[in-house]
Design an enzyme around this catalytic site. Structure first.
Site, PDB file in Angstrom:
ATOM      1  N   GLU A  30      75.064 -22.090  34.507  1.00 48.97           N
ATOM      2  CA  GLU A  30      74.236 -23.284  34.607  1.00 48.97           C
ATOM      3  C   GLU A  30      73.583 -23.315  35.993  1.00 48.97           C
ATOM      4  OE1 GLU A  30      75.686 -26.476  31.557  1.00 48.97           O
ATOM      5  OE2 GLU A  30      76.564 -26.839  33.513  1.00 48.97           O
ATOM      6  N   HIS A  44      82.233 -27.291  36.463  1.00 50.90           N
ATOM      7  CA  HIS A  44      80.853 -27.721  36.234  1.00 50.90           C
ATOM      8  C   HIS A  44      80.189 -28.024  37.582  1.00 50.90           C
ATOM      9  CE1 HIS A  44      77.442 -30.202  35.084  1.00 50.90           C
ATOM     10  NE2 HIS A  44      77.506 -29.581  33.921  1.00 50.90           N
ATOM     11  N   GLY A  63      73.653 -30.927  28.008  1.00 52.75           N
ATOM     12  CA  GLY A  63      73.900 -32.274  28.501  1.00 52.75           C
ATOM     13  C   GLY A  63      73.096 -33.283  27.690  1.00 52.75           C
ATOM     14  N   GLY A  64      71.949 -33.670  28.228  1.00 52.29           N
ATOM     15  CA  GLY A  64      71.145 -34.749  27.632  1.00 52.29           C
ATOM     16  C   GLY A  64      70.904 -34.616  26.138  1.00 52.29           C
ATOM     17  N   SER A  92      68.940 -28.071  30.905  1.00 57.95           N
ATOM     18  CA  SER A  92      67.719 -28.502  30.211  1.00 57.95           C
ATOM     19  C   SER A  92      67.470 -27.754  28.901  1.00 57.95           C
ATOM     20  CB  SER A  92      66.500 -28.403  31.137  1.00 57.95           C
ATOM     21  OG  SER A  92      66.664 -29.268  32.252  1.00 57.95           O
ATOM     22  N   GLU A 112      78.522 -30.402  38.611  1.00 60.46           N
ATOM     23  CA  GLU A 112      78.737 -31.770  39.110  1.00 60.46           C
ATOM     24  C   GLU A 112      80.134 -31.916  39.711  1.00 60.46           C
ATOM     25  OE1 GLU A 112      77.391 -33.504  35.465  1.00 60.46           O
ATOM     26  OE2 GLU A 112      75.424 -32.667  35.938  1.00 60.46           O
ATOM     27  N   GLY A 143      69.577 -31.240  34.072  1.00 62.98           N
ATOM     28  CA  GLY A 143      69.071 -32.616  34.032  1.00 62.98           C
ATOM     29  C   GLY A 143      67.698 -32.776  34.640  1.00 62.98           C
ATOM     30  N   ASN A 193      78.146 -31.430  26.379  1.00 59.22           N
ATOM     31  CA  ASN A 193      78.820 -32.066  27.505  1.00 59.22           C
ATOM     32  C   ASN A 193      78.211 -33.458  27.635  1.00 59.22           C
ATOM     33  OD1 ASN A 193      79.813 -32.929  29.925  1.00 59.22           O
ATOM     34  ND2 ASN A 193      78.846 -31.339  31.168  1.00 59.22           N
ATOM     35  N   TRP A 194      78.945 -34.427  27.153  1.00 61.79           N
ATOM     36  CA  TRP A 194      78.400 -35.791  27.130  1.00 61.79           C
ATOM     37  C   TRP A 194      78.391 -36.423  28.515  1.00 61.79           C
ATOM     38  CZ3 TRP A 194      80.910 -38.392  22.147  1.00 61.79           C
ATOM     39  CH2 TRP A 194      80.552 -37.631  21.013  1.00 61.79           C
ATOM     40  N   LYS A 195      79.040 -35.791  29.475  1.00 61.78           N
ATOM     41  CA  LYS A 195      79.129 -36.310  30.845  1.00 61.78           C
ATOM     42  C   LYS A 195      79.629 -37.765  30.813  1.00 61.78           C
ATOM     43  CE  LYS A 195      75.748 -32.928  32.291  1.00 61.78           C
ATOM     44  NZ  LYS A 195      74.669 -32.535  33.176  1.00 61.78           N
TER      45      LYS A 195
HETATM   46  P1  13P Z   1      71.225 -30.984  30.751  1.00 65.50           P
HETATM   47  O1  13P Z   1      71.193 -30.320  29.383  1.00 65.50           O
HETATM   48  O2  13P Z   1      71.110 -32.480  30.667  1.00 65.50           O
HETATM   49  O3  13P Z   1      70.276 -30.343  31.703  1.00 65.50           O
HETATM   50  O4  13P Z   1      72.709 -30.736  31.342  1.00 65.50           O
HETATM   51  C1  13P Z   1      73.206 -29.447  31.353  1.00 65.50           C
HETATM   52  C2  13P Z   1      74.635 -29.496  31.707  1.00 65.50           C
HETATM   53  O5  13P Z   1      75.006 -29.777  32.828  1.00 65.50           O
HETATM   54  C3  13P Z   1      75.617 -29.226  30.650  1.00 65.50           C
HETATM   55  O6  13P Z   1      76.888 -29.050  31.154  1.00 65.50           O
END
Ligand code: 13P
Length: 255
Positions: A167, A95, A234-235, A213, A97, A173, A9-11
């Protein structure tokens, strides 16, 4: 037998140059992780660019969100039909967010989930508790409410094609990954809900991803749990080496 699914998920990250580079980098190395399904979910502005950069590589393409209507006066939104039209096969829905920054409710996520099925997209439906909810001992109840809410009216045939993602919001994050026990407990409970709501066959089919994470150094332990069938990253999905290392840690198809 559930093939591990490793989804990035590149956000709201990358630009046109780095998105294409990241996609090309993953595509070039996808063959290093046989028996693992790879998926990237770039920002919607770069979906077609990433699709073209992936070329014929065995890497899926997904949206990070969508609206539930097919078309019309919904300024700023992207429709299920549009995602399908440009060649996306999957879409992340609900998600944390989207829930907490943009105020999406379980009812909104349910409409989107139904719309994804109707458009032939595979929804990746996310659930997860806040830190306060975990500390108050409400994790199981919150996850059950989100599961019921997001999947209201979803048939066994439909859910068998979907993916769930757990999640924990406090792990996203933050570098504070859930322990394998914390994650596996929720995943096992989600599997139980699938069995109760649908049947054992469906429950054994649906993949449940962990997100929050996930990094190369913790992926092996998490993905080694019986009910953790992949990762939503994510990251670490923004670095080719890390994304592939996590995919590799999933160990390929497991029995
Ligand atoms: P991180 O891996 O950056 O914690 O993000 C997780 C996430 O929200 C994936 O959708």
């Amino acid at each position: 037998m559930r093939t591990p699914l490793i989804a990035g998920n590149w956000k709201m990250n990358t630009d046109s140059t780095s998105a294409a580079e990241l996609a090309r980098g993953i595509a070039a190395r996808a063959a290093e992780v046989p028996g693992v399904e790879l998926l990237v979910c770039p920002p919607s502005a770069y979906l077609t660019l990433v699709r073209d950069a992936l070329g014929d590589a065995a890497v899926g393409l997904g949206g990070q969100n969508m609206y539930h209507e097919t078309s019309g006066a919904f300024t700023g939104e992207i429709s299920p039909a549009m995602l399908a039209d440009i060649g996306a096969q999957s879409v992340i829905l609900g998600h944390s967010e989207r829930r907490h920054v943009f105020g999406e409710t379980d009812a909104d996520i349910n409409k989107k989930t139904q719309a994804a099925f109707a458009a032939g997209l595979r929804p990746i439906v996310c659930v997860g508790e806040l830190l306060e909810e975990r500390q108050a001992g409400q994790t199981a109840a919150v996850i059950r409410r989100q599961f019921e809410g997001a999947l209201a009216g979803v048939s066994a045939e439909q859910i068998a094609t979907a993916v769930l993602a757990y999640e924990p919001v406090w792990a996203i994050g933050t570098g504070q990954v859930a322990t394998t026990e914390q994650a596996e407990e929720v995943h096992a409970d989600l599997r139980k809900q699938l069995t109760e709501r649908y049947n054992a066959e469906v429950a054994a089919t649906v993949r449940i991803l962990y997100g929050g994470s996930v990094k190369p150094d913790n992926a092996g332990q998490l993905l080694g749990q019986p009910n953790i069938d992949g990762a939503l990253i994510g990251g670490a999905s923004l670095k080719v080496d890390d994304f592939l290392a996590i995919a590799s840690a999933s160990g390929g198809v497991t029995a």
